[in-house]
Scaffold this motif. Structure first.
Motif, PDB file in Angstrom:
ATOM      1  N   LEU A 115      35.667  43.540  40.111  1.00 57.85           N
ATOM      2  CA  LEU A 115      35.525  42.087  40.079  1.00 57.85           C
ATOM      3  C   LEU A 115      35.095  41.605  41.462  1.00 57.85           C
ATOM      4  CD1 LEU A 115      38.214  42.905  38.254  1.00 57.85           C
ATOM      5  CD2 LEU A 115      38.119  40.467  37.804  1.00 57.85           C
ATOM      6  N   PHE A 116      34.115  40.724  41.494  1.00 55.53           N
ATOM      7  CA  PHE A 116      33.630  40.140  42.738  1.00 55.53           C
ATOM      8  C   PHE A 116      33.622  38.620  42.593  1.00 55.53           C
ATOM      9  CE2 PHE A 116      31.864  44.370  42.945  1.00 55.53           C
ATOM     10  CZ  PHE A 116      31.836  44.687  44.298  1.00 55.53           C
ATOM     11  N   THR A 117      33.983  37.933  43.666  1.00 50.52           N
ATOM     12  CA  THR A 117      33.950  36.477  43.683  1.00 50.52           C
ATOM     13  C   THR A 117      33.963  35.997  45.128  1.00 50.52           C
ATOM     14  OG1 THR A 117      34.956  34.463  42.777  1.00 50.52           O
ATOM     15  CG2 THR A 117      36.468  36.173  43.580  1.00 50.52           C
ATOM     16  N   PHE A 118      33.709  34.707  45.313  1.00 50.09           N
ATOM     17  CA  PHE A 118      33.895  34.137  46.646  1.00 50.09           C
ATOM     18  C   PHE A 118      35.397  34.019  46.904  1.00 50.09           C
ATOM     19  CE2 PHE A 118      29.541  32.392  45.923  1.00 50.09           C
ATOM     20  CZ  PHE A 118      28.931  33.089  46.940  1.00 50.09           C
ATOM     21  N   ASP A 119      36.032  33.067  46.257  1.00 50.30           N
ATOM     22  CA  ASP A 119      37.483  32.910  46.431  1.00 50.30           C
ATOM     23  C   ASP A 119      38.107  32.221  45.215  1.00 50.30           C
ATOM     24  OD1 ASP A 119      36.538  30.356  46.869  1.00 50.30           O
ATOM     25  OD2 ASP A 119      37.238  30.207  48.921  1.00 50.30           O
ATOM     26  N   SER A 120      37.715  32.672  44.056  1.00 47.97           N
ATOM     27  CA  SER A 120      38.230  32.092  42.820  1.00 47.97           C
ATOM     28  C   SER A 120      39.717  32.384  42.653  1.00 47.97           C
ATOM     29  CB  SER A 120      37.461  32.665  41.623  1.00 47.97           C
ATOM     30  OG  SER A 120      38.056  32.223  40.418  1.00 47.97           O
TER      31      SER A 120
END
Length: 166
Positions: A115-120
């Motif tokens: 999983l990748f995200t900015f800062d969810s």
């Protein structure tokens, strides 16, 4: 998770059921945060997206994945599919256009290891809801656009953080 709260003495644990699944896939789920375009401006947001995508391209997980799932945020502008495909040319790219929560999509549908995200905050929920066996199998990577209270929490939860300043 009161022990991770800014004010633990004023926090209470919420009750929820732990979730798990079998057959984790080697795929990637990108959790979008398009409303940042309204906060930092469309051009700066595009620069940050490119940084995130380049980090994904250079990750060990990218070589293992066949599919890149992209779940846009329920609010804000949408990222053009062609923009995604430009970066992930050698992979199948699927945009998940659903009103269901990203947590439900993760546990019930895509079941990705990466999983990748900015800062969810969704990754905090996923981590909290995952049983210990599943938690040990998934890899959550964040790249905060802004340093905020979530940044410290991501460190405490042992998420991989793509930012030398944290």
């Amino acid at each position: 998770m009161p022990s991770y709260a800014i004010r633990p003495e004023k926090s209470k644990a919420l009750k929820f059921n732990l979730r798990t699944f079998e057959n984790i896939s080697e795929e990637i789920l990108i959790i979008g945060q398009e409303p940042y375009a309204n906060l930092i401006g469309p051009r700066e947001f595009e620069i940050q997206l490119i940084r995130l995508y380049e980090n994904i391209l250079n990750s060990e997980s990218y070589a293992k994945a066949k599919i890149i799932y992209y779940k846009p945020h329920r609010n804000g502008p949408r990222i053009d599919y062609d923009f995604l495909q430009t970066f992930f040319k050698d992979k199948k790219v699927e945009v998940i256009d659903s009103n269901d929560s990203v947590e439900n999509i993760f546990f019930n549908e895509v079941r990705c290891k990466y999983l990748f995200t900015f800062d969810s905050s969704a990754v905090v929920n996923i981590s909290a809801e995952a049983d210990i066996a599943l938690k040990n199998k998934i890899e959550i990577t964040t790249m905060p656009i802004l340093i905020n209270d979530l940044s410290d929490l991501f460190s405490k939860l042992n998420f991989k953080i793509l930012d030398d300043d944290l």
